[in-house]
Motif scaffolding. Sequence first.
Motif, PDB file in Angstrom:
ATOM      1  N   GLY A  87       0.791  -1.230   0.000  1.00 23.82           N
ATOM      2  CA  GLY A  87       0.000   0.000   0.000  1.00 23.82           C
ATOM      3  C   GLY A  87       0.816   1.269   0.000  1.00 23.82           C
ATOM      4  N   GLU A  88       2.149   1.167   0.090  1.00 23.09           N
ATOM      5  CA  GLU A  88       2.986   2.374   0.075  1.00 23.09           C
ATOM      6  C   GLU A  88       2.996   3.020  -1.311  1.00 23.09           C
ATOM      7  N   ASP A  89       2.652   2.248  -2.330  1.00 28.97           N
ATOM      8  CA  ASP A  89       2.382   2.809  -3.658  1.00 28.97           C
ATOM      9  C   ASP A  89       0.879   3.076  -3.726  1.00 28.97           C
ATOM     10  N   ALA A  90       0.505   4.338  -3.692  1.00 27.97           N
ATOM     11  CA  ALA A  90      -0.916   4.699  -3.603  1.00 27.97           C
ATOM     12  C   ALA A  90      -1.637   4.413  -4.919  1.00 27.97           C
ATOM     13  N   PRO A  91      -2.735   3.636  -4.900  1.00 27.89           N
ATOM     14  CA  PRO A  91      -3.485   3.349  -6.133  1.00 27.89           C
ATOM     15  C   PRO A  91      -3.975   4.604  -6.848  1.00 27.89           C
ATOM     16  N   SER A  92      -4.245   5.678  -6.100  1.00 25.54           N
ATOM     17  CA  SER A  92      -4.719   6.915  -6.731  1.00 25.54           C
ATOM     18  C   SER A  92      -3.678   7.487  -7.692  1.00 25.54           C
ATOM     19  N   ASP A  93      -2.397   7.167  -7.459  1.00 24.30           N
ATOM     20  CA  ASP A  93      -1.333   7.683  -8.338  1.00 24.30           C
ATOM     21  C   ASP A  93      -1.320   6.990  -9.700  1.00 24.30           C
ATOM     22  N   ILE A  94      -2.011   5.849  -9.801  1.00 25.65           N
ATOM     23  CA  ILE A  94      -2.119   5.186 -11.111  1.00 25.65           C
ATOM     24  C   ILE A  94      -2.815   6.108 -12.101  1.00 25.65           C
ATOM     25  N   ASN A  95      -3.795   6.878 -11.610  1.00 21.55           N
ATOM     26  CA  ASN A  95      -4.492   7.827 -12.477  1.00 21.55           C
ATOM     27  C   ASN A  95      -3.520   8.858 -13.051  1.00 21.55           C
ATOM     28  N   SER A  96      -2.569   9.319 -12.222  1.00 24.26           N
ATOM     29  CA  SER A  96      -1.574  10.284 -12.694  1.00 24.26           C
ATOM     30  C   SER A  96      -0.623   9.646 -13.701  1.00 24.26           C
ATOM     31  N   LEU A  97      -0.227   8.408 -13.438  1.00 27.54           N
ATOM     32  CA  LEU A  97       0.649   7.698 -14.378  1.00 27.54           C
ATOM     33  C   LEU A  97      -0.038   7.522 -15.733  1.00 27.54           C
TER      34      LEU A  97
ATOM     35  N   ALA B 135      -2.476   9.371 -16.989  1.00 27.95           N
ATOM     36  CA  ALA B 135      -2.614  10.678 -17.642  1.00 27.95           C
ATOM     37  C   ALA B 135      -1.301  11.089 -18.301  1.00 27.95           C
ATOM     38  N   LYS B 136      -0.182  10.868 -17.603  1.00 25.79           N
ATOM     39  CA  LYS B 136       1.132  11.198 -18.170  1.00 25.79           C
ATOM     40  C   LYS B 136       1.432  10.328 -19.382  1.00 25.79           C
ATOM     41  N   SER B 137       0.972   9.078 -19.337  1.00 25.60           N
ATOM     42  CA  SER B 137       1.214   8.158 -20.451  1.00 25.60           C
ATOM     43  C   SER B 137       0.482   8.590 -21.717  1.00 25.60           C
ATOM     44  N   LEU B 138      -0.643   9.260 -21.545  1.00 26.06           N
ATOM     45  CA  LEU B 138      -1.365   9.773 -22.716  1.00 26.06           C
ATOM     46  C   LEU B 138      -0.549  10.857 -23.419  1.00 26.06           C
TER      47      LEU B 138
END
Length: 315
Positions: A100-110, A112-115
Amino acid sequence: MSENFAIIVPQFNDWEALNLLIQKINSDLNTPILKNTTLLIVDDCSSKKRNQPFATFEGKEIKLLKLYRNLGHQKAIAIGLSYVAEHLPTDKVIVMDADGEDAPSDINSLAAKSLEEPDTIIFAERNKRTENFMFRFFYVIYKMIFKLLTGKVITFGNFSLIPQSRLQNLVRVSEIWNNYPGGIIKSRIPYDSVLTNRAKRLAGESKMNFVSLVLHGLSAISVMIDTTAVRILIFSIMMSGVAIAFIFIILFLKLIGNATPGWASTLGSTLMILMLQSFLISLFLVFMVLQYRSQQHFIPAVHYRDFVEKVETFS
């Protein structure tokens, strides 16, 4: 058309945290991403049995890939990536920890950046860390040593997004078997990062101690051992030049009569021995690296099947 995602989560005896992580993924992931996501859990031969069912996953499905033996975090990631590359039709792959130290909410940011950069691996770069002072202190030292020995800067860990266009390249990079982020740096596959804050562990205690942290740092440096060996050799040659300069100074002082009897010869011979030793050891290291480069390497995409015991699917 919506993109398909796969989330790879390597874990060892972290079943409780893993269930809490699944619930966090359900609540924090954007709905279009969640509904098209397969969760691949790589069980690194856990010594504790799973005593409760997985939490309900609101994505497509959960796959549990069990390994025959404990290989460690980095190798489990390489196996998970290789399995996805061969068996799962996916557009983007996420690698994250089970605690859980990698926050799932940050997947959304990853995502978006990938787009913005569709053919680039996107890492989560830590903007703020929650570890204690000693960990942060040694982490800074590790980054400095990494840059000094390799000439590269490393500011991220495993949490990342890999586009499908780079996945097949990545699973043929032998270095990810030892260190996943270091292997990507070595491979020259383009990568970028987004700033994120590290979250807190969801359950249990971290199994990472000081020794394992040092081993992890050394494994990152080892994937670029060829560059490291040459930089050590250059440093050894520079130090040899400094030693030779000191020897000339010592000889000069002896000639003009300002040297203490016996001191000049002792110091001069000591410097000469140290110079030769460091140079020969560095040269030997370079030749070992060149010999290693001529050997056939372990390719995760080819050899990963030897470690997979079974794969279970949970709807």
